[in-house]
Design an enzyme around this catalytic site. Structure first.
Site, PDB file in Angstrom:
ATOM      1  N   GLU A 152       4.792   2.356 -25.481  1.00  0.00           N
ATOM      2  CA  GLU A 152       5.780   1.867 -24.532  1.00  0.00           C
ATOM      3  C   GLU A 152       6.565   0.705 -25.143  1.00  0.00           C
ATOM      4  O   GLU A 152       5.991  -0.233 -25.681  1.00  0.00           O
ATOM      5  CB  GLU A 152       5.080   1.414 -23.253  1.00  0.00           C
ATOM      6  CG  GLU A 152       6.034   1.067 -22.119  1.00  0.00           C
ATOM      7  CD  GLU A 152       5.305   0.757 -20.825  1.00  0.00           C
ATOM      8  OE1 GLU A 152       5.794   1.174 -19.763  1.00  0.00           O
ATOM      9  OE2 GLU A 152       4.239   0.107 -20.882  1.00  0.00           O
ATOM     10  N   CYS A 174       8.383   0.945 -15.655  1.00  0.00           N
ATOM     11  CA  CYS A 174       7.227   1.717 -16.109  1.00  0.00           C
ATOM     12  C   CYS A 174       7.522   3.208 -16.136  1.00  0.00           C
ATOM     13  O   CYS A 174       6.916   3.947 -16.913  1.00  0.00           O
ATOM     14  CB  CYS A 174       6.026   1.428 -15.205  1.00  0.00           C
ATOM     15  SG  CYS A 174       6.354   1.693 -13.452  1.00  0.00           S
ATOM     16  N   GLU A 230      -1.615   0.523 -11.561  1.00  0.00           N
ATOM     17  CA  GLU A 230      -0.379   1.217 -11.912  1.00  0.00           C
ATOM     18  C   GLU A 230       0.075   0.623 -13.230  1.00  0.00           C
ATOM     19  O   GLU A 230       0.501  -0.531 -13.286  1.00  0.00           O
ATOM     20  CB  GLU A 230       0.666   1.026 -10.806  1.00  0.00           C
ATOM     21  CG  GLU A 230       1.808   2.026 -10.899  1.00  0.00           C
ATOM     22  CD  GLU A 230       3.077   1.413 -11.424  1.00  0.00           C
ATOM     23  OE1 GLU A 230       3.345   1.625 -12.642  1.00  0.00           O
ATOM     24  OE2 GLU A 230       3.782   0.745 -10.672  1.00  0.00           O
ATOM     25  N   LYS A 283      -0.625 -12.948  -6.983  1.00  0.00           N
ATOM     26  CA  LYS A 283      -0.257 -13.640  -8.222  1.00  0.00           C
ATOM     27  C   LYS A 283       1.003 -13.013  -8.792  1.00  0.00           C
ATOM     28  O   LYS A 283       1.002 -11.887  -9.276  1.00  0.00           O
ATOM     29  CB  LYS A 283      -1.363 -13.556  -9.273  1.00  0.00           C
ATOM     30  CG  LYS A 283      -1.155 -14.607 -10.380  1.00  0.00           C
ATOM     31  CD  LYS A 283      -1.737 -14.202 -11.711  1.00  0.00           C
ATOM     32  CE  LYS A 283      -0.831 -13.337 -12.519  1.00  0.00           C
ATOM     33  NZ  LYS A 283       0.418 -14.029 -12.993  1.00  0.00           N
TER      34      LYS A 283
END
Length: 495
Positions: free
Chosen positions: A390, A289, A255, A176
């Site tokens: 973040e 990330c 992750e 996906k």
């Protein structure tokens, strides 16, 4: 303009338009609509999963020795190389990234398939030490169907890192792509489909299923036929997937997010550190990330270093990814640009000083794109939300530290633990700090360098499990122990 894939998903090994809602894909540099891709439905996910079960059990795949599975991976790597420029241009149009970066990502994807093929060719099972009248063996078998769910920031490389080891392990895969950036994943799906056809392998070994994560991703995770999920994305979504996996007792790899510290000690090579810090947070427009978004500088060097950093950051060239002079490209989507801008507004409310950036760039050439200036902040404590949460954009917050104890305490004062960078000439200090910082990857006098041969993953809220490396294949398999009796007499209790 790159060649845009047709409005088709790969469902159960066949290309057709998804029956779900249409989703426009937009060039973030111009705001122009590239194409419309119809999402798949929950029912189509179930169809793909059922076909994947049959494909994984098909003798043409199930009985293929590892070195023959490696032929598929080698072939995919060659096809990626042959289509490299088209794939890079497509990813630049879909994500806004510079062509320099997308070319590197496509090369990385091809290398991932080649490395995984080589690792598969040389993967060994083992005879373990016997403790009785038997021979013991450890063998590995496919899980069956693997769900792979990827983010929008580096789709072609992320796709390869999930698809190559899953296929190497003998599985079928439901991929996906991110809702905003499905195009390069669909193009890669066509290349893999071509390789499957050329080798006479079951077509349903790969489905590429675009759509929203809350619909399509959730259906993949919860489908009882899916035996493992590997996910890269936000921590909140990762927790949701982990809860669903717990209900199924299903293995998974996560992750997730990061707020990585990058550290400049007083003895660092300033030129090297400046270039590395800027690359670590402003390359990919901060949409990484592992972005080194918290900068810790030794107090005695702080004013000089941050002053030079601001001067050089202000000179970075902002522009479209197709311009070879661009250093900071647009963000992936206007909605995401607005979210980053809102986080900088929050930093202002928290008392941050905006040393540079902090705004959308002026000029007609930026008017329709999702641009945001590279931004450096200071004046906040590490406990501020801006330092803890973040942002996923070109935003760096600078903080001084007094000594090694203070540094380690601040660096580890985060729910995340994905990466860290250290800039110093003192190898002993680098070793001490690297071992004490809670991060899955530590770079010393470099940053954002990756090798498919080296395991990657996070600690704490940055994830669970590891990708890459030789063990990346084994993480997509089940381990089985075999005992071969060698005694000539019956087991004692039967006498």
């Amino acid at each position: 303009m790159p060649r845009i894939p047709a409005d088709e998903a790969r469902i159960a090994g066949r290309w057709r338009r998804g029956a779900g809602a249409p989703v426009r894909t937009v060039d973030p540099a111009t705001g122009h609509v590239l194409t419309t891709v119809h999402a798949v439905t929950v029912e189509e996910v179930a169809e793909a999963a059922e076909a994947a079960v049959r494909a994984a059990a098909d003798p043409r795949w199930r009985d293929l020795p590892p070195h023959r599975r490696a032929e598929l991976l080698h072939r995919v790597g060659r096809l990626i190389d042959a289509s490299a420029e088209d794939l890079a241009a497509l990813q630049t149009a879909d994500t806004g990234k510079t062509l320099t970066e997308t070319r590197a990502l496509v090369a990385s994807a091809a290398g991932t398939f080649r490395y995984t093929a080589a690792a598969l060719e040389t993967a060994e099972e083992s005879i373990t030490p016997a403790r009785g009248d038997y021979v013991t063996m450890s063998a590995y078998e496919p899980i069956g169907v693997v769900g792979a769910i990827n983010p929008w920031n580096s789709p072609v490389a992320s796709d390869a890192q999930k698809l190559a080891p899953a296929l190497a392990g003998g599985n079928a895969v439901l991929l996906k792509p991110a809702e905003w950036t499905p195009l390069v994943s669909l193009a890669l799906g066509r290349l893999i489909g071509r390789a499957l056809d050329e080798l006479g392998l079951p077509a349903a070994l790969l489905s590429v299923l675009p759509g929203r994560g809350s619909t399509v991703g959730d259906a993949i995770v919860r489908d009882p036929r899916v035996g493992k999920v590997t996910f890269t994305g936000g921590t909140a979504t990762g927790r949701t997937i982990a809860h669903a996996a717990a209900e199924k007792l299903m293995p998974l790899s996560l992750e997730l997010g990061g707020k990585s510290p990058t550290v400049v000690l007083a003895d660092a090579d300033v030129e090297q550190a400046l270039a590395g810090v800027m690359f670590g947070v402003f390359s990919s427009s901060g949409q990484s990330c592992v972005a080194g978004s918290r900068l810790f500088v030794a107090r005695e060097l702080y004013a000089e270093f941050v002053g030079q950093l601001v001067e050089r950051t202000s000179a970075l060239r902002v522009g479209p990814g197709t311009d070879p002079d661009t250093q900071v490209a647009p963000l992936v989507h206007h909605e995401h640009r607005d979210a980053v801008a809102a986080r900088v507004d929050l930093a202002r409310e928290e008392g941050a000083r905006i040393l540079c950036g902090g705004a959308v760039p002026d000029g007609a050439e930026y008017r329709d794109g999702a641009y945001y200036l590279p931004t450096v902040l200071e004046g906040l404590p590490n406990s501020a939300r801006t330092c803890q949460e973040e942002i996923f954009g070109p935003v760096l917050v600078a903080l001084p530290f007094d000594d090694e104890e203070d540094l380690v305490a601040q660096a580890n004062d985060s729910v995340y633990g994905l990466a860290c960078g250290i800039w110093t000439r003192d190898h002993r200090a680098a070793w001490r700090i690297a071992r004490r910082v809670e991060a899955g990857t530590v770079w010393i006098n470099t940053y954002k360098q990756f090798s498919i041969s080296t395991p990657f993953g996070g600690m704490k809220d940055s994830g669970l499990g590891r990708e890459k490396g030789r063990d990346g294949i084994r993480s997509h398999q089940r381990q089985k122990s075999l005992y071969w009796g060698t005694a000539e007499t019956p087991l004692p209790w039967a006498n």
